[in-house]
Every structure is written in C-alpha cells, then in structure tokens.
Scaffold this motif. Structure first.
Motif, mmCIF file in Angstrom:
data_model
loop_
_atom_site.group_PDB
_atom_site.id
_atom_site.type_symbol
_atom_site.label_atom_id
_atom_site.label_comp_id
_atom_site.label_asym_id
_atom_site.label_seq_id
_atom_site.Cartn_x
_atom_site.Cartn_y
_atom_site.Cartn_z
ATOM 1 N N GLY A 14 -5.256 5.072 -0.076
ATOM 2 C CA GLY A 14 -5.082 3.658 -0.015
ATOM 3 C C GLY A 14 -3.611 3.540 0.745
ATOM 4 N N GLY A 15 -3.066 2.420 0.682
ATOM 5 C CA GLY A 15 -1.853 2.150 1.336
ATOM 6 C C GLY A 15 -1.779 0.798 2.137
ATOM 7 N N GLY A 16 -0.954 0.726 3.075
ATOM 8 C CA GLY A 16 -0.820 -0.664 4.067
ATOM 9 C C GLY A 16 0.297 -1.279 3.753
ATOM 10 N N GLY A 108 -5.707 -0.998 -0.435
ATOM 11 C CA GLY A 108 -5.516 -0.769 1.002
ATOM 12 C C GLY A 108 -6.728 -0.546 1.591
ATOM 13 N N TYR A 109 -6.656 -0.621 2.980
ATOM 14 C CA TYR A 109 -7.672 -0.311 3.966
ATOM 15 C C TYR A 109 -8.393 0.802 3.717
ATOM 16 C CZ TYR A 109 -5.477 -3.933 6.618
ATOM 17 O OH TYR A 109 -4.855 -5.331 7.182
ATOM 18 N N ALA A 110 -7.772 2.001 3.650
ATOM 19 C CA ALA A 110 -8.308 3.386 3.469
ATOM 20 C C ALA A 110 -8.851 3.570 2.429
ATOM 21 C CB ALA A 110 -7.223 4.357 3.847
ATOM 22 N N SER A 111 -8.791 3.006 1.032
ATOM 23 C CA SER A 111 -9.456 3.333 -0.132
ATOM 24 C C SER A 111 -10.912 3.038 0.085
ATOM 25 C CB SER A 111 -8.582 2.639 -1.188
ATOM 26 O OG SER A 111 -9.009 1.134 -1.231
ATOM 27 N N PHE A 112 -11.262 2.196 0.634
ATOM 28 C CA PHE A 112 -12.783 1.919 0.261
ATOM 29 C C PHE A 112 -13.618 2.930 1.101
ATOM 30 C CE2 PHE A 112 -17.061 0.311 1.651
ATOM 31 C CZ PHE A 112 -17.308 -0.477 0.479
ATOM 32 N N PRO A 113 -13.424 3.397 2.135
ATOM 33 C CA PRO A 113 -14.606 4.583 2.714
ATOM 34 C C PRO A 113 -14.417 5.672 1.943
ATOM 35 C CG PRO A 113 -13.172 3.623 4.473
ATOM 36 C CD PRO A 113 -12.287 3.028 3.169
ATOM 37 N N VAL A 114 -13.043 6.177 1.599
ATOM 38 C CA VAL A 114 -13.041 7.351 0.644
ATOM 39 C C VAL A 114 -13.705 7.312 -0.763
ATOM 40 C CG1 VAL A 114 -11.513 9.267 -0.078
ATOM 41 C CG2 VAL A 114 -10.805 7.743 1.996
ATOM 42 N N LEU A 115 -13.522 6.170 -1.416
ATOM 43 C CA LEU A 115 -14.010 5.900 -2.805
ATOM 44 C C LEU A 115 -15.729 6.004 -2.541
ATOM 45 C CD1 LEU A 115 -11.360 3.659 -4.131
ATOM 46 C CD2 LEU A 115 -12.051 5.894 -4.982
ATOM 47 N N TYR A 116 -15.829 5.068 -1.729
ATOM 48 C CA TYR A 116 -17.316 4.733 -1.402
ATOM 49 C C TYR A 116 -18.205 6.224 -1.229
ATOM 50 C CZ TYR A 116 -21.665 3.536 1.100
ATOM 51 O OH TYR A 116 -22.891 3.268 1.223
ATOM 52 N N LYS A 117 -17.544 6.995 -0.210
ATOM 53 C CA LYS A 117 -18.242 8.304 -0.021
ATOM 54 C C LYS A 117 -18.196 9.120 -1.142
ATOM 55 C CE LYS A 117 -20.224 10.451 3.415
ATOM 56 N NZ LYS A 117 -21.411 9.753 4.027
ATOM 57 N N ALA A 118 -17.090 8.847 -1.722
ATOM 58 C CA ALA A 118 -16.849 10.049 -3.086
ATOM 59 C C ALA A 118 -18.097 9.758 -4.212
ATOM 60 C CB ALA A 118 -15.261 10.194 -3.913
#
Length: 368
Positions: A14-16, A108-118
C-alpha cells in the motif's frame, strides 16, 4: 522480546500518502519488535512517496506499475485496466519469489493487486482499514481477508463481522511515546510561554482552504495575542512567509513539520484536515481540534471520520467551503473557552490507542 520458532516473511503493501505509509512502517516495526526473526518486504506503487519513505525507514520495497484515476486525462484512464492486469502479474511474480507467510494491506493503489493475488493463492491476508468509510477495494478484498483491523465502530456494514478486529490506527512512535512538555515545545518553536497557541496543519501538501482562511484572519490572532504554528505545504510557503513578516514574534510558518510531537505539545488548539492517521494522532495526543475535512477524498471519508468524533463531542468541524468565514472565528472562540477545550480533551483522549501497532502485529502472527 520473543523469538519466533522460525523466520516469518511478511509483505506489507500500500501507500500513496503518509496516511498509509507511516502506519505501515509502525506495524512493520511492531512485528520485528515482537518477533525478531520477522523478514519484511514492502510493495508500493512506482512514482509514489513510499518508494522514497520506505527505504529511508530501513526496509526494502518493490514497485508496481499501478495508478489511480486521472481526472485530467481520458487517455490515461483508458490504460488503467492494462496497468492493473500488469500489476497483478507483477504481484504474482513477487509472491512466487518471496513466498510470504502473510500479506498485510494498508490501503493505496498497490494494495489491491498484491492482496488479490495472495487471496487467489491461499496466502493469509490482513486488511488495515483506517477510515470510518471503507474504500471500494477493501470492501471487495474484505470478503476473503482472514482479518480486518479497524479504527472505528460499526464497520460490519462493510466487512464480515466475525473477522473484524478493533485495533485503532497505528501512529508514529515519536507521537505515541512522546514525553515533550508544553514548555519544552514552546522553547523549541521560540514562542512565548503562557500565551495560547494554535497549530494549523493541512497535511504534507497543505490545505488551500485552511491557508486562505488563516491568511484572511491572521490579524485576529495578532489582535487577541494568540500564537500560531502554521504548516503551509509547499505551494503556499513563500506567500505565507511574506504575510507573516510583520508578526514573526507571534507566528511560525514552515512548509512541513518534521517533529509533530513538538507541534502537538505546544498547541492549545489544533486546526487540521481529517485524515485517519491525523485523527489517530490527535486522539493519542489528546488535543482539542477543529477539523476541516478535505471534501474530495474518496467516499468523502474525511467528513465521515470527523463526524465520528463530533458526534461524541470530541471535536469541532468546519466545512471546507465555510472555512473562509468560520474557521478562524471557531478556533479563537475555542481558545477563549477553557471549559469547552477541557470537554473536548476529556472526550477525545479515551479514543486514543497508543499500542495499535502491536495489536495489529499480534493479530497478524495469530493467523500464521
């Protein structure tokens, strides 16, 4: 300090904004404080402030080619689905290489792809939802998250009730463990002991409505012998320096406050935006506050955050569009009324959770 039986690998994603980054760093440090062998990797968005702040805090980070909606460019928005798909593939490669025991999303932007894939791979995921109004991504991801750590009540309207853990929001250690006295803080700022002081902060980039209201009403601070610590953000700093030149004994302006614990300790009243991290800091610091929520935040979550405290008589609020007419008057009225300030202190202080970082860390380890 406890020692884990074997090293645990955790991805923080996450972040942003500082409102996502600083809590993530606090959680990471709590994880390693509790279990020394914890190994942590951050995953953020390329070009966002986490790519600078996380390494400064001593942690490795990898960046995804993810971005949010661009209100100024239709063409850039047309590319968003492709960037999202590319980021999900990147996230998959990171997960395969790093083999985390859990993934923690802080927004934050990055959290969705990583959580989704996990979640697709069966890796335990934890969401740290900071706001009283859950974000759209977290609402989707919360359906499969093992645990959702929240800072507000009644979050079962967004998430499965049996997976909600009330932890509060992590705040920076220099605030949660602050020992600075008011006298020390006033000396730090070169201000006069015994005089009432207002601290105005609009976030790291400042807040236009707050800045303009203070510019317009600065003379009232001077006339009532009230001191002002004013964080303007970069866009307004040069203008503010010119404005306050005749009043430099009574007003301190700066682009960004590095040592927030000194600003909070010096303040009798705080003027602030209503981001989740800022609210959590003010609860821990136990400060009377006038919130001016940013009206364009996603789902108008800043207004909802502020109202959660206003309803408990733990804060005051002035709408962004009314700041020019009402903000300085409201802050100075509060300065004049000791009983009202004490009521706000009495009601906001119990809402502060100084060990939220450790609560979340323990919940993460419980799932492993």
């Amino acid at each position: 300090m406890q020692q884990a039986s074997s090293a645990k690998r955790i991805i923080m994603t996450g972040g942003g904004t500082g409102g996502h980054i600083f809590p993530a760093i606090a959680i990471a440090r709590a994880l390693q404080r509790l279990y020394a062998q914890t190994d942590i990797l951050f995953v953020g968005a390329l070009g966002k402030m986490e790519m600078e702040k996380i390494p400064q805090a001593g942690y490795p980070i990898e960046g995804l080619k993810i971005a949010g909606m661009n209100r100024g460019s239709l063409l850039k928005n047309l590319l968003l689905p492709f960037k999202l798909m590319d980021s999900i593939q990147q996230a998959g490669r990171i997960l395969k290489r790093y083999q985390p025991h859990a993934v923690v999303g802080v927004g934050g932007y990055a959290s969705f792809p990583v959580l989704y894939k996990a979640q697709r791979r069966g890796i335990p995921t934890v969401i740290q939802e900071q706001n009283s109004e859950a974000g759209k991504s977290n609402k989707i991801l919360g359906k499969k998250a093992r645990s959702i750590c929240v800072a507000y009540e009644d979050m079962q309207k967004f998430f499965p009730a049996d997976r909600i853990i009330y932890t509060g929001n992590p705040v920076r250690e220099n605030i949660s463990r602050a020992t600075v006295t008011r006298e020390e803080a006033l000396r730090h700022w070169g201000l006069t002991p015994g005089k009432k002081t207002v601290f105005a902060v609009g976030g790291s980039q400042g807040a236009r409505s707050i800045n303009l209201a203070l510019e317009q009403g600065l003379i009232h601070f001077i006339q009532q012998d009230v001191q002002l610590i004013w964080q303007t953000g970069a866009p307004f700093i040069e203008r503010a320096r010119e404005i306050v030149k005749p009043y430099e004994q009574q007003v301190r302006v700066m682009e960004f406050v590095e040592h927030m614990e000194h600003a909070y300790a010096a303040a009798d009243v705080v003027i602030s935006r209503a981001g989740a991290l800022t609210i959590s800091e003010l609860c821990v610091a136990g400060k009377p506050v006038v919130f001016v929520p940013y009206p364009y935040a996603a789902e108008d979550h800043q207004t909802r955050n502020a109202m959660a405290l206003v309803r408990k008589q733990a804060a005051l609020m002035v709408a962004d569009q009314a700041a020019g007419e009402q903000l300085v008057h409201t802050a100075l009225e509060l300065i004049r009324h000791d009983n009202k300030r004490q009521q706000l202190i009495d009601n906001i202080t119990p809402l502060g959770i100084s060990n939220a970082d450790e609560r979340i860390a323990r919940e993460i380890f419980r799932l492993l």
